[in-house]
Every structure is written in C-alpha cells, then in structure tokens.
Design a protein around this motif. Structure first.
Motif, PDB file in Angstrom:
ATOM      1  N   CYS A 117       8.068  19.165   1.783  1.00  0.00           N
ATOM      2  CA  CYS A 117       8.606  17.696   1.487  1.00  0.00           C
ATOM      3  C   CYS A 117       7.621  16.739   1.987  1.00  0.00           C
ATOM      4  N   PHE A 118       7.458  15.653   1.081  1.00  0.00           N
ATOM      5  CA  PHE A 118       6.599  14.288   1.433  1.00  0.00           C
ATOM      6  C   PHE A 118       7.562  13.231   1.209  1.00  0.00           C
ATOM      7  N   CYS A 119       7.535  12.194   2.078  1.00  0.00           N
ATOM      8  CA  CYS A 119       7.917  10.822   1.549  1.00  0.00           C
ATOM      9  C   CYS A 119       6.913   9.949   1.133  1.00  0.00           C
ATOM     10  N   ILE A 120       7.306   8.972   0.246  1.00  0.00           N
ATOM     11  CA  ILE A 120       6.506   7.936  -0.330  1.00  0.00           C
ATOM     12  C   ILE A 120       6.662   6.638   0.438  1.00  0.00           C
ATOM     13  N   GLU A 121       5.798   6.088   1.064  1.00  0.00           N
ATOM     14  CA  GLU A 121       5.773   5.010   1.763  1.00  0.00           C
ATOM     15  C   GLU A 121       5.083   3.655   1.074  1.00  0.00           C
ATOM     16  N   GLN A 122       5.622   2.629   1.308  1.00  0.00           N
ATOM     17  CA  GLN A 122       5.130   1.404   0.742  1.00  0.00           C
ATOM     18  C   GLN A 122       5.057   0.308   1.863  1.00  0.00           C
ATOM     19  N   ASP A 123       4.077   0.243   2.561  1.00  0.00           N
ATOM     20  CA  ASP A 123       3.771  -0.801   3.488  1.00  0.00           C
ATOM     21  C   ASP A 123       4.887  -0.399   4.642  1.00  0.00           C
ATOM     22  N   GLY A 124       4.653   0.759   4.960  1.00  0.00           N
ATOM     23  CA  GLY A 124       5.463   1.359   6.208  1.00  0.00           C
ATOM     24  C   GLY A 124       6.634   1.657   5.941  1.00  0.00           C
TER      25      GLY A 124
ATOM     26  N   MET B 224       0.781  -1.238  -0.092  1.00  0.00           N
ATOM     27  CA  MET B 224      -0.016   0.104  -0.055  1.00  0.00           C
ATOM     28  C   MET B 224       0.893   1.186   0.078  1.00  0.00           C
ATOM     29  N   ILE B 225       0.484   2.219  -0.951  1.00  0.00           N
ATOM     30  CA  ILE B 225       1.232   3.395  -0.834  1.00  0.00           C
ATOM     31  C   ILE B 225       0.535   4.408  -0.306  1.00  0.00           C
ATOM     32  N   GLU B 226       1.549   5.143   0.583  1.00  0.00           N
ATOM     33  CA  GLU B 226       1.048   6.341   1.357  1.00  0.00           C
ATOM     34  C   GLU B 226       2.083   7.557   1.463  1.00  0.00           C
ATOM     35  N   PHE B 227       1.471   8.830   1.719  1.00  0.00           N
ATOM     36  CA  PHE B 227       2.270  10.005   1.589  1.00  0.00           C
ATOM     37  C   PHE B 227       2.339  10.621   2.866  1.00  0.00           C
ATOM     38  N   LYS B 228       3.332  11.044   3.571  1.00  0.00           N
ATOM     39  CA  LYS B 228       3.405  11.759   4.739  1.00  0.00           C
ATOM     40  C   LYS B 228       4.483  13.002   4.717  1.00  0.00           C
ATOM     41  N   ALA B 229       3.939  14.011   5.051  1.00  0.00           N
ATOM     42  CA  ALA B 229       4.796  15.271   5.410  1.00  0.00           C
ATOM     43  C   ALA B 229       6.219  15.083   6.370  1.00  0.00           C
ATOM     44  N   VAL B 230       7.181  15.448   5.802  1.00  0.00           N
ATOM     45  CA  VAL B 230       8.451  15.257   6.318  1.00  0.00           C
ATOM     46  C   VAL B 230       9.483  16.476   6.283  1.00  0.00           C
ATOM     47  N   SER B 231      10.429  16.235   7.081  1.00  0.00           N
ATOM     48  CA  SER B 231      11.399  17.495   7.061  1.00  0.00           C
ATOM     49  C   SER B 231      12.292  17.207   5.892  1.00  0.00           C
ATOM     50  N   LEU B 232      12.872  18.405   5.363  1.00  0.00           N
ATOM     51  CA  LEU B 232      13.977  17.975   4.225  1.00  0.00           C
ATOM     52  C   LEU B 232      15.305  17.312   4.701  1.00  0.00           C
ATOM     53  N   ALA B 233      15.526  17.543   6.029  1.00  0.00           N
ATOM     54  CA  ALA B 233      16.712  16.870   6.652  1.00  0.00           C
ATOM     55  C   ALA B 233      16.448  15.359   6.537  1.00  0.00           C
ATOM     56  N   SER B 234      15.448  14.948   6.711  1.00  0.00           N
ATOM     57  CA  SER B 234      14.916  13.368   6.924  1.00  0.00           C
ATOM     58  C   SER B 234      15.208  12.799   5.460  1.00  0.00           C
ATOM     59  N   LEU B 235      15.133  13.650   4.509  1.00  0.00           N
ATOM     60  CA  LEU B 235      15.352  12.768   3.260  1.00  0.00           C
ATOM     61  C   LEU B 235      16.823  12.961   2.724  1.00  0.00           C
ATOM     62  N   LEU B 236      17.523  13.265   3.285  1.00  0.00           N
ATOM     63  CA  LEU B 236      19.107  13.502   3.180  1.00  0.00           C
ATOM     64  C   LEU B 236      19.379  12.100   2.149  1.00  0.00           C
ATOM     65  N   ASN B 237      19.523  10.972   2.533  1.00  0.00           N
ATOM     66  CA  ASN B 237      19.920   9.809   2.000  1.00  0.00           C
ATOM     67  C   ASN B 237      19.202   9.686   0.686  1.00  0.00           C
ATOM     68  N   LEU B 238      17.827   9.768   0.619  1.00  0.00           N
ATOM     69  CA  LEU B 238      17.064   9.654  -0.554  1.00  0.00           C
ATOM     70  C   LEU B 238      17.297  10.718  -1.519  1.00  0.00           C
ATOM     71  N   ARG B 239      17.377  11.937  -1.103  1.00  0.00           N
ATOM     72  CA  ARG B 239      17.761  13.054  -2.021  1.00  0.00           C
ATOM     73  C   ARG B 239      19.155  12.961  -2.639  1.00  0.00           C
ATOM     74  N   ASN B 240      20.195  12.458  -2.037  1.00  0.00           N
ATOM     75  CA  ASN B 240      21.529  12.116  -2.458  1.00  0.00           C
ATOM     76  C   ASN B 240      21.373  11.114  -3.512  1.00  0.00           C
ATOM     77  N   GLN B 241      20.738   9.870  -3.306  1.00  0.00           N
ATOM     78  CA  GLN B 241      20.280   9.076  -4.254  1.00  0.00           C
ATOM     79  C   GLN B 241      19.776   9.553  -5.601  1.00  0.00           C
TER      80      GLN B 241
END
Length: 258
Positions: A40-47, A1-18
């Motif tokens: 910023c929003f993360c995309i989650e799959q099954d948590g 299941m795909i969900e979206f959640k608001a997050v901070s830019l800092a929490s996306l550091l690893n994904l943004r580097n990718q």
C-alpha cells in the motif's frame, strides 16, 4: 508537490472506504484478497494524504484512488506511479471509472481476466433435496479436502483460512462429499456475500454445481444478504452455472499491460 509513501493497509481505512463507496457496484472478493497481501502507498500533496494506490504481491496495480479535485491531474499522477514503481500491468474492475480511464490512457493491450456477476433474478432454479445434507466445514475436514484437486483451493493456507472462518459449506449424500460451496462476506461492514462452488470430480455433470449455487443464493436471500459472484474468463462451466442460476454479468475484470 506530489509524493508517494509506503504505508499500512490500516492507515488507508478512511480513504479506502471513500473509494469503495464511490464504486457503482460491490467490490470483488478476489480484489480484496489481493489487497490483503499487497503493498500500500499513499499519495501526498504538499504533505497531505490525498489518495492511494495498491499493488499486488506479483506487482500488478489493483487499486488507484484520487479525490475529485485531483481528477484533472490523474494521468500525470498515474503515469508517475507506473514509472517510479515499474508497474507493467493492472487488474481493473470495469465499473471502477477513474482507474479504468487511467488504464486505457496508458495501456498497450488489454484482455478480459474474469466476469463479475452483480445482478440476479429472485428465482431459485433448484431446491435442495432431502437426501443432500449441508454443514459448515471444520478443521477436522481439512485432510479430506486436501486430497481433492486444487480447484477447491489456491493454496493449503487459503483452505485453512476459509475453513477456520466457517466460509465453506460441505454438501454430502449418504456420507459422501458431493461438493463444497463458498459463502464469503466480501467486506466486514456490508452484508454482501461472494458465492462459489466446487464439485467433487466423481459427481460432476450431474447438476450438483447448479444445486450448490442455487442453495447459496437462496440462503443469502432468506437472510437479507446480497449475493455476488465472479469467475475467470476461461471458466466457461462456472459462468454457465451462474447464469443458469439467474446471475447476470454486465461487467468484467480487465487485465491491462503497460
């Protein structure tokens, strides 16, 4: 299941580097500044966090990233992002392949918003004459710079930031300001610098734009840095100056409407 959640830019550091490492060419400074103020929003799959997207203060989608294993679902996920967050437009670099594919799939119209210069010759077309001096702008210079037209800055806050971080060079002759050059590191861990210029209206059409860009390019090359640049699609004068100084564009920033 795909969900979206608001997050901070800092929490996306690893994904943004990718994401940034996946781009064929260096990131655009304008996009970095949009990201810094965006949501910023993360995309989650099954948590589990598997991707992310970022929209600007104005609501434009400016980044969308998924790992390879979810490419087959990119249109499904992208479509949900547009619908659930009521996104009407996107600002996309033409070398951002995944984002571009999704924008084309859903876009009703598109136009070039700016040109991105990622290639250049080694030639320096104009050397700095002895009578022109160069120094880094300081806080004491801000009142003077604020008296000039807004081509020099988008807001007083931006001017304060670039000056306080020593990103603006002042070109002077006999104590008079000819213009300014921008030399801004795009990402903190990469020696890639965005170059740009502004010429005092009293000294335009006298070759100083070419002089400033040439000097900034030479400064980068001598230091082992990579210079890049960008300009708005309707800024014909800046594009001609960059091309005269040996910068070349194969890519652009495209504005999509959904």
């Amino acid at each position: 299941m795909i969900e979206f959640k608001a997050v901070s830019l800092a929490s996306l550091l690893n994904l943004r580097n990718q994401y940034l490492d996946s781009l064929r060419y260096p990131q655009e400074l304008h996009c970095e500044w949009l990201v810094a103020k965006g949501g910023c929003f993360c995309i989650e799959q099954d948590g589990r966090v598997v991707g992310y997207f970022i929209r600007s203060e104005e609501g434009d989608l400016i980044e969308f990233y998924l790992p390879d294993k979810l490419f087959s679902r990119k249109e499904e996920i992208f479509g949900r992002v547009l619908e659930e967050f009521q996104i009407k437009s996107a600002f996309c670099k033409s070398f951002d392949d995944l984002f571009m594919a999704c924008c084309h799939a859903f876009g009703q119209s598109s136009k070039i918003g700016g040109y991105l210069f990622r290639f250049f010759t080694e030639e320096i077309v104009m050397s700095l004459p002895e009578e022109v001096t160069v120094r880094k702008a300081k806080e004491i210079d801000i009142p003077l710079l604020l008296t000039h037209d807004s081509d020099l800055y988008e807001s007083p806050e931006e001017l304060n930031y670039t000056v306080s971080h020593r990103m603006i060079l002042m070109y002077e002759k006999d104590g008079v300001l000819l213009g300014c050059g921008y030399l801004i590191r795009v990402l903190p861990d990469k020696e890639i610098f965005d170059v740009g210029m502004w010429v005092n209206p009293a000294f335009r059409r006298q070759g100083y734009a070419t002089l400033i860009i040439s000097h900034l390019k030479e400064t980068c090359l001598k230091a082992g840095y990579t210079p890049i640049a960008g300009c708005a699609a309707d800024n014909i004068a800046s594009r001609r100056t960059l091309e005269k100084c040996g910068f070349m564009t194969k890519h652009c920033a495209i504005v999509f409407e959904f």
